[in-house]
Design an enzyme around this catalytic site. Sequence first.
Site, PDB file in Angstrom:
ATOM      1  N   GLN A 133      13.171  -2.838 -12.288  1.00  0.00           N
ATOM      2  CA  GLN A 133      13.716  -3.958 -11.517  1.00  0.00           C
ATOM      3  C   GLN A 133      15.010  -3.510 -10.829  1.00  0.00           C
ATOM      4  OE1 GLN A 133      15.204  -7.054 -14.031  1.00  0.00           O
ATOM      5  NE2 GLN A 133      15.231  -8.610 -12.438  1.00  0.00           N
ATOM      6  N   SER A 136      20.457  -5.446  -9.642  1.00  0.00           N
ATOM      7  CA  SER A 136      21.914  -5.278  -9.775  1.00  0.00           C
ATOM      8  C   SER A 136      22.429  -4.081  -8.986  1.00  0.00           C
ATOM      9  CB  SER A 136      22.281  -5.071 -11.245  1.00  0.00           C
ATOM     10  OG  SER A 136      21.784  -6.121 -12.018  1.00  0.00           O
ATOM     11  N   GLU A 251      12.485 -14.391 -16.424  1.00  0.00           N
ATOM     12  CA  GLU A 251      13.161 -13.424 -17.302  1.00  0.00           C
ATOM     13  C   GLU A 251      13.909 -14.154 -18.420  1.00  0.00           C
ATOM     14  OE1 GLU A 251      15.707 -10.819 -15.087  1.00  0.00           O
ATOM     15  OE2 GLU A 251      15.960  -9.413 -16.758  1.00  0.00           O
TER      16      GLU A 251
END
Length: 399
Positions: A133, A136, A251
């Site tokens: 993923q 960030s 999530e």
Amino acid sequence: MDADTAPSPLPAGDPAAYRRAIRHWLETNLPPAWRSDAIARAEPSLEELKDWEARMHRAGLWGVAWPKAYGGHGLTLREHLIVSQEVGRLPMPESVNSIGKELAGPILLAIGTEEQKKRFIPAILEMREIWCQGFSEPEAGSDLAGLRTRATHDGKVWRITGQKIWTSGGFRAQRCLLLARTGTLEDRHRGLALFALRMDAPGVTVQRIRQIDGEAEFAQVFLDNAPVEEADALGAPNEGWKAAVRVLEIERATNRMYRAWRLENELRHLVSACRADPNLSALIADPAYAQRLAQFRIEIEVLKRYVEGVVEDLVSGGAIGGRGSLIKLHWSEAHQRFAALAMELLGQASLPPAPEVRAAQRRFRKIYMRARAETIYAGTSQIQLGIIADRILGLPRAA
Ligand SMILES: Cc1cc2nc3c(=O)[nH]c(=O)nc-3n(C[C@H](O)[C@H](O)[C@H](O)COP(=O)(O)OP(=O)(O)OC[C@H]3O[C@@H](n4cnc5c(N)ncnc54)[C@H](O)[C@@H]3O)c2cc1C
């Protein structure tokens, strides 16, 4: 029972029989040395884990509620919950493709084209493609809408330039669920898009980051004009934020749905290890410790009810919404307190520790260190509190 002779389709119309079949398959097939409570524990390799997860899928334990057209088993979230409860009961290795199965998969099913679903979903379930993923960035964690990684279209393909950080499993992934900016920085959440980046594309450099527990499970990812085919753009170019918020809700609420049942397993393990030691047996009978253990037991039951409630709502067509934050805050804070309690108890064991106590010390040392990160990833506790204040309680924002 072997994976390939497993009962698929499982007896889903009969929840009790379905549960028995899942439990039996797991107990028969999980190598005993892979259990994290095993006295003689052997760490499985990445290849062994990939093979194990592919077998789990063939046996009907992954992709439970996903459509058969894409390699799923075509059942509902209720059966997914039963499987999760049984997976949680056993201290088995974590999935090495949880981002693929629990985040990328659901969002691909929600916004992917038919071609994307047919291409990506079976590859996730068969463990041919592991996903990571890429949300960030060094200057954009809590403030995700401030991310700077840029996606520009050169007339043929998208080109991605920027940097991602804390990318769990980035070094072993074949694909990255990447959020990048198509508009200006001032557009904030409006100018974002979601992509399925190939991790072996030119211009992608992965650097592993070592953690407090000595492992290097996450990475930073540098992107220098990395190409993404049009066919790998997910959803509309300016609708990335909506999709990202959905990913974050999943999530926080239903990712690792087995969590409450795994916490129950951890509590059982701690108590049984303590009972194998005279000092610790006396300590857990002490009202001060008994009270803290009972508190965690209550917190587990609360978490179970939250998760079961969300599943029922989703089955009836509801959405997760801000409840994801409530659930995430609850388990992460409770687990951190429990991990500290486990360390405090196990540190007072008789010397030399019994083999059961040594096995528990090894397991809980790891759990303690990992739990430090649980109030950070998927959004910090402060961010969850902000969402709860805003979306659940409707409190006024500070001026
Ligand atoms: C183990 C682990 C795995 C991760 N895996 C991934 C991954 O696979 N992919 C990925 O994209 N990211 C991943 N992350 C990153 C994670 O999502 C971020 O660390 C998280 O969102 C926090 O962002 P930050 O680290 O930049 O901290 P910051 O956002 O800089 O926050 C610093 C501190 O300020 C507080 N703060 C910030 N804003 C506010 C506010 N508005 N109100 C109150 N307090 C605030 C925070 O609560 C925190 O205490 C992972 C993180 C960890 C720890």
